[in-house]
Each structure stands twice: as C-alpha cells, then as structure tokens.
Design an enzyme around this catalytic site. Structure first.
Site, PDB file in Angstrom:
ATOM      1  CE  LYS A  52      37.360 -17.781  10.611  1.00 55.18           C
ATOM      2  NZ  LYS A  52      38.544 -17.138  11.207  1.00 55.18           N
ATOM      3  CD  GLN A  96      38.920 -13.567  12.065  1.00 58.63           C
ATOM      4  OE1 GLN A  96      38.596 -14.693  12.469  1.00 58.63           O
ATOM      5  NE2 GLN A  96      39.363 -13.372  10.837  1.00 58.63           N
ATOM      6  CG  ASP A 119      42.861 -19.638  14.370  1.00 60.02           C
ATOM      7  OD1 ASP A 119      42.361 -19.979  13.281  1.00 60.02           O
ATOM      8  OD2 ASP A 119      42.550 -18.600  14.977  1.00 60.02           O
TER       9      ASP A 119
END
Ligand code: GUN
Length: 282
Positions: A52, A96, A119
């Site tokens: 990422k 994460q 997200d």
C-alpha cells in the site's frame, strides 16, 4: 476463456490518479496524506502495508506508515487515532487488520472519523453502502475493485445470479451489497453453508474469498461462468487464490488470475478513496 487482468487495469487507474493528484498539488499546493497503522508483525500484514505504501508513492500520496508493537494497548491506539482524526493534514486513516487479540477491532474501527475511513469499514460507511446512499462516504476497496473489474470487461451484473463464497465484513458482505445494488440476485455462502456447490453451480458469476486454496473446483460452476477469485494464499512459496485455476480455465468464460487479478484493484481503489477523502468528498 478471457483473463480478467486486474494488474493492467489497476495500472491504468493509478496513472489517472497520479495525474489528478499532480494537478491538485499544482493548483492547491497540497498533497493527499494517508496514515497506515500496523500493530504487530504479522507476515502477511507487513507485506500488505508495504504494498500500500509503495502504491501511494507511485501516485504521489504521502503515506505515513506507523508500525506499533504487538503489545500496544487499545487505549494507546485509540489516542493515536484521535490525534489523526483531529489533524487536518491527515486525509485518510487505515488500521491494518487483523489486530492483536487484546484489542477490540470494532472499537478501533468506530474510532476512525467516518470521513477519513478510506477502508469503508466504519458502521456509518457500511450503512451507506447497505442502503445504497453513496452520495458520500467510501466503498470498501476490494468490493469496489471487483465491481470495476467486471465493468471494465463489460460483464453485466444486473439481473444475474451471483454466488459469493465468504461472508466477511471486509469482502463478502460489502460485495453482496454492491452486487445487490447493481441489480443481481445474491447467494451469500459462508462457513455454515451446507452445500456451497448448490449455489455456485447455478450462478452466472461466482466470487470466492475465504483463504482456502482450490476451494472452488470445475465441477462446482456452470459452463461459461465468470469466476472472481479474491483469495490470497501462500502454497509452497507461491501465491495462489481460492479457485482451482487450472481445472476451471477451460470451463469458464472469464476468470481472474492470482496474483494480478483482484489484489492490484484493491490497492488502486484504496488510492482512489484516499484522493476522494483529500478532496473533501467524504
Ligand atoms: N486486512 C486484510 N484486508 C484488509 C483491508 O482491506 N483493510 C485493512 N485495514 N486490513 C485488511
């Protein structure tokens, strides 16, 4: 059979994003900023956050990777999120997953400001997807990537039977919502489903994302089906998906490879969400 080449489409998307970010910088003198928080040293998570961060660098997003010890307390993590929520130069925040067991994942997700939740996991953003009120907010990147990949190959979803194997909050549930919003009829299979093949066999489009290599075999799909493989597994040092690609490839009309299928699209969509946040659209 046609390969659904997520890698090439993701690169095209990245190129467009890079241009848009460059223009933004030239005209408004600011750079989209994404904070990525990793708690602990889970091997797969380290790999994902590094991918990422590299993707952010390619398009000109300022990515700040914060790696915290596995012993970090929930309170410390919540305080850190609070600071990022208040910082106007931070546009996107990503924690994460999975988190260490002593941390309540829901509490953490709910502590991210909804307009920085790139997200799309905050309940407010989940609700927006569920109720198809997406004038604002974020789509979860993997589900969004799957929809964009199908659209790019002119694979119509409206009126189709879609089987999704895996009902996780990250993949299966948001994908089911997007497919439903697009007019498909959904079968959402999960760990307690008695016979998955009952649903996959009649489906025009089968999406699988559970983390089980070769779960989806040729005798479980109909001739001419579309297979979207969202799994990422390491088997004997090689990355493979959840579909038995070799067995399926001569039976289906379209299939995503793993790697280079859905994975790169997920990352490109995260970049898109970060730009969306930086533009103040969320
Ligand atoms: N872990 C596996 N996939 C994801 C994802 O899309 N976002 C976050 N935050 N964690 C993940």
């Amino acid at each position: 059979m046609v390969l659904l080449d997520g890698y090439t489409l993701a690169r095209l998307k990245e190129e467009a994003l890079r241009h848009e970010i460059q223009t933004l910088q030239q005209t408004l003198q600011f750079c989209p900023k994404l904070v990525v928080i990793l708690v602990g040293t889970d091997n797969a998570s380290v790999l994902y956050v590094n991918m990422k961060a590299k993707a952010c660098a390619r398009v000109g997003i300022d990515c700040v990777l914060q790696t915290l010890s596995a012993q970090t307390s929930q309170k410390e993590l919540l305080n850190l999120l609070d600071a990022h929520n208040r910082n106007p130069s931070v546009h996107g925040i990503l924690v994460q997953l999975p988190l260490p067991k002593h941390i309540d994942t829901r509490r953490v997700i709910e502590a991210i400001a909804p307009h920085k939740d790139v997200d799309g996991f905050h309940p407010l953003n989940v609700g927006r997807v569920y109720s198809n009120s997406l004038y604002t907010g974020f789509l979860p990147a993997t589900a969004m990537g799957v929809m964009q990949l199908l659209e790019h190959y002119n694979i119509e979803v409206k009126g189709k039977d879609v089987a999704i194997v895996g009902a996780s909050n990250i993949i299966g549930k948001p994908l089911a919502s997007l497919m439903l919003n697009a007019g498909a009829t959904i079968s959402l299979c999960h760990i307690l489903t008695k016979d998955i093949s009952l649903y996959t066999k009649k489906a025009d489009i089968v999406c699988v994302g559970v983390g089980q290599p070769k779960l989806l075999k040729a005798d479980m799909v109909k001739e001419g089906a579309v297979v979207v493989d969202i799994g990422i597994n390491k088997v004997e040092g090689k990355i493979v998906g959840d579909a038995d690609f070799e067995g399926l490839k001569d039976k289906v009309d379209f299939i995503t490879p793993v790697p280079r299928g859905v994975g790169p699209m997920t990352i490109a969509c995260l970049l898109q969400n970060t730009l969306h946040a930086a533009k103040g659209c969320a």
